[in-house]
Design an enzyme around this catalytic site. Structure first.
Site, PDB file in Angstrom:
ATOM      1  N   THR A  12       0.843  -1.191   0.000  1.00 50.55           N
ATOM      2  CA  THR A  12       0.000   0.000   0.000  1.00 50.55           C
ATOM      3  C   THR A  12       0.883   1.248   0.000  1.00 50.55           C
ATOM      4  O   THR A  12       2.036   1.220   0.427  1.00 50.55           O
ATOM      5  CB  THR A  12      -0.947   0.028   1.202  1.00 50.55           C
ATOM      6  OG1 THR A  12      -0.196   0.197   2.411  1.00 50.55           O
ATOM      7  CG2 THR A  12      -1.764  -1.261   1.289  1.00 50.55           C
ATOM      8  N   GLY A  13       0.320   2.348  -0.505  1.00 47.82           N
ATOM      9  CA  GLY A  13       1.101   3.575  -0.599  1.00 47.82           C
ATOM     10  C   GLY A  13       2.316   3.389  -1.491  1.00 47.82           C
ATOM     11  O   GLY A  13       3.414   3.855  -1.170  1.00 47.82           O
ATOM     12  N   GLY A  17       8.166   6.960  -3.448  1.00 47.05           N
ATOM     13  CA  GLY A  17       8.950   6.829  -2.233  1.00 47.05           C
ATOM     14  C   GLY A  17       9.267   5.407  -1.819  1.00 47.05           C
ATOM     15  O   GLY A  17       9.603   4.543  -2.641  1.00 47.05           O
ATOM     16  N   ILE A  18       9.158   5.138  -0.526  1.00 47.16           N
ATOM     17  CA  ILE A  18       9.522   3.841   0.025  1.00 47.16           C
ATOM     18  C   ILE A  18       8.632   2.734  -0.531  1.00 47.16           C
ATOM     19  O   ILE A  18       9.113   1.651  -0.878  1.00 47.16           O
ATOM     20  CB  ILE A  18       9.449   3.880   1.564  1.00 47.16           C
ATOM     21  CG1 ILE A  18      10.581   4.744   2.123  1.00 47.16           C
ATOM     22  CG2 ILE A  18       9.529   2.475   2.152  1.00 47.16           C
ATOM     23  CD1 ILE A  18      10.482   5.018   3.612  1.00 47.16           C
ATOM     24  N   GLY A  19       7.330   2.985  -0.626  1.00 49.46           N
ATOM     25  CA  GLY A  19       6.425   1.963  -1.146  1.00 49.46           C
ATOM     26  C   GLY A  19       6.771   1.545  -2.554  1.00 49.46           C
ATOM     27  O   GLY A  19       6.762   0.351  -2.898  1.00 49.46           O
ATOM     28  N   SER A 137       7.827   4.392  12.689  1.00 47.65           N
ATOM     29  CA  SER A 137       8.685   5.528  12.349  1.00 47.65           C
ATOM     30  C   SER A 137       9.594   5.842  13.524  1.00 47.65           C
ATOM     31  O   SER A 137       9.208   5.685  14.690  1.00 47.65           O
ATOM     32  CB  SER A 137       7.834   6.758  12.027  1.00 47.65           C
ATOM     33  OG  SER A 137       8.641   7.919  11.946  1.00 47.65           O
ATOM     34  N   TYR A 150       1.210  12.179  14.493  1.00 51.39           N
ATOM     35  CA  TYR A 150       1.875  11.236  13.594  1.00 51.39           C
ATOM     36  C   TYR A 150       2.651  10.184  14.389  1.00 51.39           C
ATOM     37  O   TYR A 150       2.527   8.978  14.144  1.00 51.39           O
ATOM     38  CB  TYR A 150       2.818  11.997  12.671  1.00 51.39           C
ATOM     39  CG  TYR A 150       3.739  11.127  11.863  1.00 51.39           C
ATOM     40  CD1 TYR A 150       3.282  10.417  10.762  1.00 51.39           C
ATOM     41  CD2 TYR A 150       5.090  11.017  12.202  1.00 51.39           C
ATOM     42  CE1 TYR A 150       4.125   9.616  10.015  1.00 51.39           C
ATOM     43  CE2 TYR A 150       5.950  10.220  11.457  1.00 51.39           C
ATOM     44  CZ  TYR A 150       5.460   9.521  10.367  1.00 51.39           C
ATOM     45  OH  TYR A 150       6.312   8.726   9.645  1.00 51.39           O
TER      46      TYR A 150
END
Length: 253
Positions: A12-13, A17-19, A137, A150
């Site tokens: 997902t996502g 970027g990272i995904g 994170s 967050y």
């Protein structure tokens, strides 16, 4: 022979970027990879970049109807999932006195609700021995001013990794948390730009968001993807309930 030959994965996502880096690495290792993202243009570009092993399905993980549609399509096409990477997330700068209901709902709905229901709705499709990777994170460990909501969602996700690892152990399903530090991505760049300049709290916050790590640099999405590959494959067959840090030593030294 790839490390993920004949495996089916969901990231997902995964539009940027990272995904995207994870989806690209999984496909290179032989997996069929389903990518989700909210923006169709970016999702289409990601699928084109990865190639024939990638299947893009637009959706918002905070909307249960989108998740239902996602898993219905995966069921029809593949019938199972061997790897789930719950990577979709957002981070907004908001000190305590500036937190709004809208911002709170955005962070908790995408980061926490999205993670919970992505994994819940994947359960019927998860094969024996499947790997579930949740994204925490380094902000959850550091007390970064302006990132309270967050960080709280990311701390909760780490807790979920423990609970779900215990709940799913009898099915041989492993659940682990992957915790990046500062990584150069479009989303991280947007978050850094939101921090005010020049005051001490902002300087402290920026020490966690941009590049200052014991290694003297920010990470690259491909470095996080390498750790995701380890957690997804057979080399981590005796690892569950763990938290793996990919943060250049930021939270460790």
């Amino acid at each position: 022979m790839g490390q993920l030959d004949d495996k089916t994965a969901l990231v997902t996502g995964a539009s940027t970027g990272i995904g995207l880096a994870i989806a690209r690495r999984f496909a290179a290792e032989g997996a069929t990879v389903y990518l989700t993202g909210r923006r169709q243009a970016e999702l289409d570009a990601a699928v084109e970049q990865i190639g024939s092993r990638a299947i893009g399905i637009r959706g918002d993980v905070s909307k249960l109807e989108d998740l239902d549609r996602l898993f219905a399509e995966i069921t029809e096409r593949s019938g199972r999932l061997d790897i789930v990477v719950a990577n979709a997330g957002v981070g907004d700068y908001a000190p305590l006195g500036e937190i709004t209901e809208e911002g709170y709902e955005r962070a908790t709905s995408i980061n926490l609700k999205g993670t919970v229901f992505t994994v819940q709705k994947a359960l019927p499709m998860l094969s024996a021995g499947a790997s579930v990777i949740l994204f925490s994170s380094s902000a959850a460990r550091l007390g970064v001013p302006g990132l309270g909501v967050y960080a709280a969602t990311k701390a909760a996700i780490r807790s979920l990794a423990r609970t779900w690892a215990a709940e799913l152990a009898d099915r041989g399903i492993r659940v682990n948390a992957l915790t990046p530090g500062p990584v150069t991505t479009p989303g991280a760049d947007e978050l850094r730009a939101a921090f005010p300049k020049g005051d001490q709290p902002a300087a402290a916050a920026e020490s966690a968001a941009p590049a200052p790590t014991p290694l003297g640099r920010a990470g690259h999405p491909d470095e996080v993807a390498a750790t995701a590959l380890y957690l997804a494959g057979s080399q981590s067959s005796f690892t569950t309930g763990a938290e793996l840090f990919v943060d250049g030593g930021l939270t460790q030294l």
